[in-house]
Design a protein around this motif. Structure first.
Motif, PDB file in Angstrom:
ATOM      1  N   THR A 224       0.830  -1.205   0.000  1.00 49.53           N
ATOM      2  CA  THR A 224       0.000   0.000   0.000  1.00 49.53           C
ATOM      3  C   THR A 224       0.865   1.256   0.000  1.00 49.53           C
ATOM      4  N   LEU A 225       1.916   1.260   0.809  1.00 47.32           N
ATOM      5  CA  LEU A 225       2.823   2.403   0.858  1.00 47.32           C
ATOM      6  C   LEU A 225       3.560   2.596  -0.467  1.00 47.32           C
TER       7      LEU A 225
ATOM      8  N   LYS B 176      -5.882   5.349  -1.351  1.00 47.43           N
ATOM      9  CA  LYS B 176      -4.538   4.822  -1.552  1.00 47.43           C
ATOM     10  C   LYS B 176      -3.825   4.465  -0.250  1.00 47.43           C
ATOM     11  N   ASN B 177      -4.294   4.967   0.877  1.00 49.60           N
ATOM     12  CA  ASN B 177      -3.680   4.635   2.167  1.00 49.60           C
ATOM     13  C   ASN B 177      -4.452   3.549   2.918  1.00 49.60           C
TER      14      ASN B 177
ATOM     15  N   PHE C  19      -6.581   1.669   7.701  1.00 49.40           N
ATOM     16  CA  PHE C  19      -6.089   2.972   7.261  1.00 49.40           C
ATOM     17  C   PHE C  19      -4.682   3.195   7.811  1.00 49.40           C
ATOM     18  N   LEU C  20      -3.738   3.539   6.943  1.00 47.66           N
ATOM     19  CA  LEU C  20      -2.346   3.641   7.358  1.00 47.66           C
ATOM     20  C   LEU C  20      -1.963   5.006   7.924  1.00 47.66           C
ATOM     21  N   ASP C  21      -2.835   5.990   7.871  1.00 44.63           N
ATOM     22  CA  ASP C  21      -2.560   7.273   8.514  1.00 44.63           C
ATOM     23  C   ASP C  21      -2.868   7.122  10.000  1.00 44.63           C
ATOM     24  N   LEU C  22      -1.826   7.037  10.814  1.00 43.20           N
ATOM     25  CA  LEU C  22      -2.004   6.739  12.232  1.00 43.20           C
ATOM     26  C   LEU C  22      -2.265   7.984  13.086  1.00 43.20           C
ATOM     27  N   THR C  23      -2.350   9.123  12.459  1.00 44.72           N
ATOM     28  CA  THR C  23      -2.625  10.352  13.205  1.00 44.72           C
ATOM     29  C   THR C  23      -4.037  10.330  13.781  1.00 44.72           C
ATOM     30  N   HIS C  24      -4.174  10.641  15.078  1.00 44.84           N
ATOM     31  CA  HIS C  24      -5.492  10.755  15.680  1.00 44.84           C
ATOM     32  C   HIS C  24      -5.925  12.212  15.559  1.00 44.84           C
ATOM     33  N   THR C  25      -6.635  12.493  14.491  1.00 48.64           N
ATOM     34  CA  THR C  25      -6.985  13.871  14.134  1.00 48.64           C
ATOM     35  C   THR C  25      -7.715  14.634  15.246  1.00 48.64           C
TER      36      THR C  25
END
Length: 260
Positions: free
Chosen positions: A125-126, A167-168, A243-249
């Protein structure tokens, strides 16, 4: 280029795993892939790499060994395998889709943070290639019944790639431990909570030195009906987008206030 939906009849599929090149689950996934397209490549670890997570080998050289025209093995992790496959072995004609598994054992709940099977799909994925991780649940101490994965795997893939996902995002699929004709459908659900590590076995080796072995006992804290844990243990197939964006918005603003 992250392209979905996928026309499987024209797809170039890369198959990998974390159980190693000789694993039964890999053979099953190869057969599934070959039922979808004629262009199937295999790049898998030489040795079992279970629970390798998303580790990358950087302190020693990697050895890539060619077994057949489209079949290779790497003396490294699942992440290494995908990286070498996409950026080296197949660099002139990258894969359309990456399939990882079929893992010997489910990857549900927090298993995804340890799993080499999931990590291979993460790396794909990356690198901009859509990926699906597939795992076969079984009960400890019982023989593995692969029939659910064998019978349902191709159809799950066919349906999954008819729609676009970001895409992520990768897909995590788990098959229940039951005969194929007993499978209770396919459900798209979230991950539950199922933490490994509650069982630590203290022993003494033949030389009299103590050791600790991490057991398989898991504490299950979230097994609601809309979780992968509930679905798989109820005889269903779970499909979960990861989901690969690990940020906790939601926490971003809270922290920004603290650092004013």
């Amino acid at each position: 280029m992250f392209e979905l939906p996928v026309d499987l009849s024209k797809a170039r599929i890369l198959v990998t795993n974390d159980d190693g090149i000789h694993a039964q689950g890999l053979k099953i996934l190869e057969a599934i892939a070959r039922s979808l397209t004629d262009d199937v490549w295999v790049v898998a670890p030489e040795m079992e790499q279970s629970a390798a997570s998303h580790s990358l080998t950087i302190n020693r050289p990697l050895r890539l060994r060619k077994l057949d025209e489209k079949r290779f093995t790497v003396d490294g992790t699942p992440t290494d395998c995908v990286l070498l496959a996409v950026n080296h072995v197949m660099k002139d004609d990258r894969p359309t889709l990456v399939l990882s598994g079929v893992n010997q054992g489910s990857n549900i709940g927090e298993d995804v943070t340890y799993s080499g099977t999931i990590a291979a799909a993460m790396e794909a994925t990356l690198l901009g290639v859509p990926a699906i991780a597939m795992s076969q649940h079984y009960e400890n101490g019982s023989p593995i019944d692969w029939s659910a994965a064998e019978a349902w795997g191709a159809d799950v893939i066919r349906k999954a790639v008819t729609v676009a996902w970001p895409k992520n995002v990768l897909l995590n699929v788990n098959f229940p431990s039951c005969k194929a004709d007993k499978v209770n459908g396919v459900q798209v659900v979230r991950h539950g909570k199922r933490k490994i590590g509650d069982e630590l076995l203290e022993r003494v080796d033949p030389r009299g030195k103590p050791y600790i072995w991490i057991g398989t006992l898991r504490g299950e804290a979230d097994v609601a009906p809309d979780t992968d844990i509930h679905v798989v243990f109820s005889g269903g197939i779970s499909v979960t987008p990861v989901f690969l964006d690990l940020t906790h918005t939601p926490t971003l603003q809270t922290l920004r206030q603290a650092f004013v």
